[in-house]
Motif scaffolding. Structure first.
Motif, PDB file in Angstrom:
ATOM      1  N   ALA A 105     -13.025   2.136   7.922  1.00 56.12           N
ATOM      2  CA  ALA A 105     -14.157   2.856   6.953  1.00 56.12           C
ATOM      3  C   ALA A 105     -14.711   1.787   6.215  1.00 56.12           C
ATOM      4  O   ALA A 105     -15.893   1.592   6.044  1.00 56.12           O
ATOM      5  CB  ALA A 105     -13.381   3.885   6.239  1.00 56.12           C
ATOM      6  N   GLY A 106     -13.669   0.971   5.745  1.00 50.55           N
ATOM      7  CA  GLY A 106     -14.479  -0.323   4.988  1.00 50.55           C
ATOM      8  C   GLY A 106     -15.392  -1.224   5.474  1.00 50.55           C
ATOM      9  O   GLY A 106     -16.626  -1.634   5.008  1.00 50.55           O
TER      10      GLY A 106
ATOM     11  N   LEU B 155      -7.460   3.325   9.248  1.00 53.24           N
ATOM     12  CA  LEU B 155      -8.578   4.115   9.170  1.00 53.24           C
ATOM     13  C   LEU B 155      -9.281   3.478   7.843  1.00 53.24           C
ATOM     14  O   LEU B 155     -10.474   3.561   7.902  1.00 53.24           O
ATOM     15  CB  LEU B 155      -8.243   5.444   8.778  1.00 53.24           C
ATOM     16  N   ILE B 156      -8.504   3.301   6.575  1.00 55.31           N
ATOM     17  CA  ILE B 156      -9.215   2.682   5.394  1.00 55.31           C
ATOM     18  C   ILE B 156      -9.859   1.689   5.724  1.00 55.31           C
ATOM     19  O   ILE B 156     -11.003   1.305   5.442  1.00 55.31           O
ATOM     20  CB  ILE B 156      -8.260   2.450   4.381  1.00 55.31           C
TER      21      ILE B 156
ATOM     22  N   PHE C  99       0.764  -1.218   0.054  1.00 58.14           N
ATOM     23  CA  PHE C  99      -0.137   0.127  -0.109  1.00 58.14           C
ATOM     24  C   PHE C  99       0.789   1.262  -0.011  1.00 58.14           C
ATOM     25  O   PHE C  99       1.925   1.209   0.583  1.00 58.14           O
ATOM     26  CB  PHE C  99      -0.758  -0.118   1.259  1.00 58.14           C
TER      27      PHE C  99
ATOM     28  N   PRO D 154       1.354   6.670   4.205  1.00 57.48           N
ATOM     29  CA  PRO D 154       0.499   7.769   4.312  1.00 57.48           C
ATOM     30  C   PRO D 154       0.807   9.101   3.941  1.00 57.48           C
ATOM     31  O   PRO D 154       1.971   9.366   3.823  1.00 57.48           O
ATOM     32  CB  PRO D 154       0.457   7.512   5.999  1.00 57.48           C
TER      33      PRO D 154
ATOM     34  N   GLY E 191      -7.863  -2.406  12.284  1.00 55.73           N
ATOM     35  CA  GLY E 191      -9.010  -1.737  11.639  1.00 55.73           C
ATOM     36  C   GLY E 191     -10.325  -2.447  11.999  1.00 55.73           C
ATOM     37  O   GLY E 191     -11.311  -1.999  12.446  1.00 55.73           O
TER      38      GLY E 191
ATOM     39  N   HIS F  33      -3.120   4.989   8.014  1.00 59.05           N
ATOM     40  CA  HIS F  33      -4.024   5.241   6.900  1.00 59.05           C
ATOM     41  C   HIS F  33      -4.553   3.936   6.558  1.00 59.05           C
ATOM     42  O   HIS F  33      -5.808   3.858   6.369  1.00 59.05           O
ATOM     43  CB  HIS F  33      -3.410   5.925   5.752  1.00 59.05           C
ATOM     44  N   GLU F  34      -3.892   2.742   6.661  1.00 59.54           N
ATOM     45  CA  GLU F  34      -4.512   1.604   6.549  1.00 59.54           C
ATOM     46  C   GLU F  34      -5.511   1.025   7.334  1.00 59.54           C
ATOM     47  O   GLU F  34      -6.637   0.382   7.235  1.00 59.54           O
ATOM     48  CB  GLU F  34      -3.111   0.402   6.268  1.00 59.54           C
TER      49      GLU F  34
END
Length: 417
Positions: free
Chosen positions: A70-71, A66-67, A35, A38, A155, A63-64
């Motif tokens: 969110a996913g 948080l993504i 990935f 960030p 996450g 960032h991973e």
């Protein structure tokens, strides 16, 4: 010795990093985090907190996390309700509020477990730097792919924490406690600590997709069906293989590595500089980096000791103790759940009670096959109930309801909602 930021030991690596002109073609070429990194503004805001809590790799993976969060939340709130209503119009829209919530949670769990298991297997087969780690690097080393896997799992645990907090009245304190403890223990990988073992222990979840499918089949009025039986056989065999056989063996290996690291920490406490400690821990990896033939190999090998400065103080005793305690609890739960399945199986194969009519010889084969199918279904249902009590708060309204789901004749007496 106190832990140091990477800059504290970078002088050592700079002084001794004159790469040899002779490079070996046999050096591994590995993978970094697949990935993108960030954005700078996010890293700058997170890094002070990551360093404060001694989780330095978190700033590379926030960032991973948080993504992923969110996913998972998108699947729960939008995708699952929308798609489930389309695919199962006769079932999902008519579920009560509690069961519909459980349905959406199971959809997220199914997606997450399938995703992280696939990624973990890919890492174990493809990450050559991870494969080449020695006993020190298995404790202190770092690879971007393992960090990426930890971010996806973190996450999910944050999502789990949010759901169990919002719906604590439905799921209970047990699920909330599980979410907190899972997030806490798994965050150790961001120190980094036993980063190597993150894909290893993620494979505990190989049985989770089958467990979720079993639950869905119940809600789709397919309890006792051939499909549930086949899925049940896979569930029981995978559970035994990945959680008891694989899990126990890997626990022994990580205990051995952690004991080595703890003993080494006590020994290295007499060394005067962080550079000396890093030589003892990452000296072999530095030599491998020197033998690289291209930039990709060099970067991948250097990434293993990217956070060497945080290894200068060794591994704290409390950290090893906490990890071992959490692992023992999890393994004990796995053995307990399996014992409940075995108990269910034994009940089926006990001899007939006195006074019961014996079955004619011509029907024995048919009855044995029928009993074998019911054994698998009941054992799978027992596992789904027992594990659900801890992880999904799916507690039956009536005690013993699973045992009564399927009778000897194969008819469904009642279904759990």
């Amino acid at each position: 010795m106190s832990r140091l930021r990477p800059e504290a030991s970078n002088a050592f690596w700079k002084q001794t990093s004159a790469v040899d002109q002779t490079r070996s073609d046999s050096s591994p070429t590995g993978m970094l985090d697949p990935f993108p990194p960030p954005p700078t503004w996010l890293r700058d805001r997170v890094e002070p907190w990551a360093l404060y809590f001694n989780l330095p790799t978190l700033s590379d993976h926030i960032h991973e996390v948080l993504i992923a969060l969110a996913g998972y939340q998108f699947i729960h709130s939008v995708l699952s309700p929308w798609l489930s209503a389309i695919l199962f119009p006769r079932h999902y829209p008519h579920l009560n509020k509690r069961t519909k919530l459980n349905w959406d949670v199971h959809v997220v769990s199914l997606v997450q477990s399938t995703l992280v298991n696939t990624l973990a297997l890919w890492i174990m087969f493809a990450d050559k730097e991870r494969k080449s780690m020695d006993i020190n690097e298995r404790i202190y080393g770092y690879t971007g792919t393992c960090g990426f896997l930890e971010a996806l799992a973190a996450g999910y645990f944050v999502y789990d924490l949010i759901i169990s907090t919002i719906h604590i009245k439905l799921f209970g304190v047990g699920m909330l406690f599980h979410a907190i403890s899972a997030l806490w223990v798994f965050s150790f990988g961001f120190r980094p600590f036993v980063n190597f073992y993150s894909p290893t222990f993620i494979l505990y979840e190989l049985s989770s997709p089958f467990l979720n499918i079993h639950w869905f089949l119940d809600k789709l009025n397919l309890t006792g069906s051939n499909l549930q039986w086949y899925n049940g056989m896979l569930l029981l065999s995978v559970f035994f293989s990945c959680r008891l056989v694989w899990g126990t063996w890997q626990s022994v290996l990580v205990y051995r590595d952690m004991w080595h690291a703890l003993s080494q920490s006590w020994t290295l406490s007499s060394l005067s500089t962080a550079a000396d400690v890093n030589v003892a821990i990452f000296g072999n990896r530095k030599l491998m980096a020197q033998n690289c033939v291209d930039e990709a190999c060099l970067r991948a090998n250097e990434e293993v000791f990217k956070y060497a400065g945080f290894s200068a103080g060794g591994v704290p005793t409390w950290l090893v103790g906490t990890y071992v305690a959490a692992n023992v609890v999890l393994n004990s739960l796995n053995y307990y759940w399996f014992s409940k399945m075995v108990e269910t199986v034994l009940k089926r194969f006990r001899g007939p009670k006195e006074g019961e009519k014996k079955i004619g010889g011509e029907k024995v084969e048919e009855v044995v096959e029928d009993i074998a199918q019911k054994v698998v279904l009941e054992a799978a249902a027992t596992l789904e109930e027992e594990e659900g009590r801890v992880f999904l708060g799916d507690v039956p309204v009536e005690q013993g309801v699973v045992a009564g789901d399927v009778d000897v004749g194969g008819e469904v007496r009642r279904r759990r909602g």
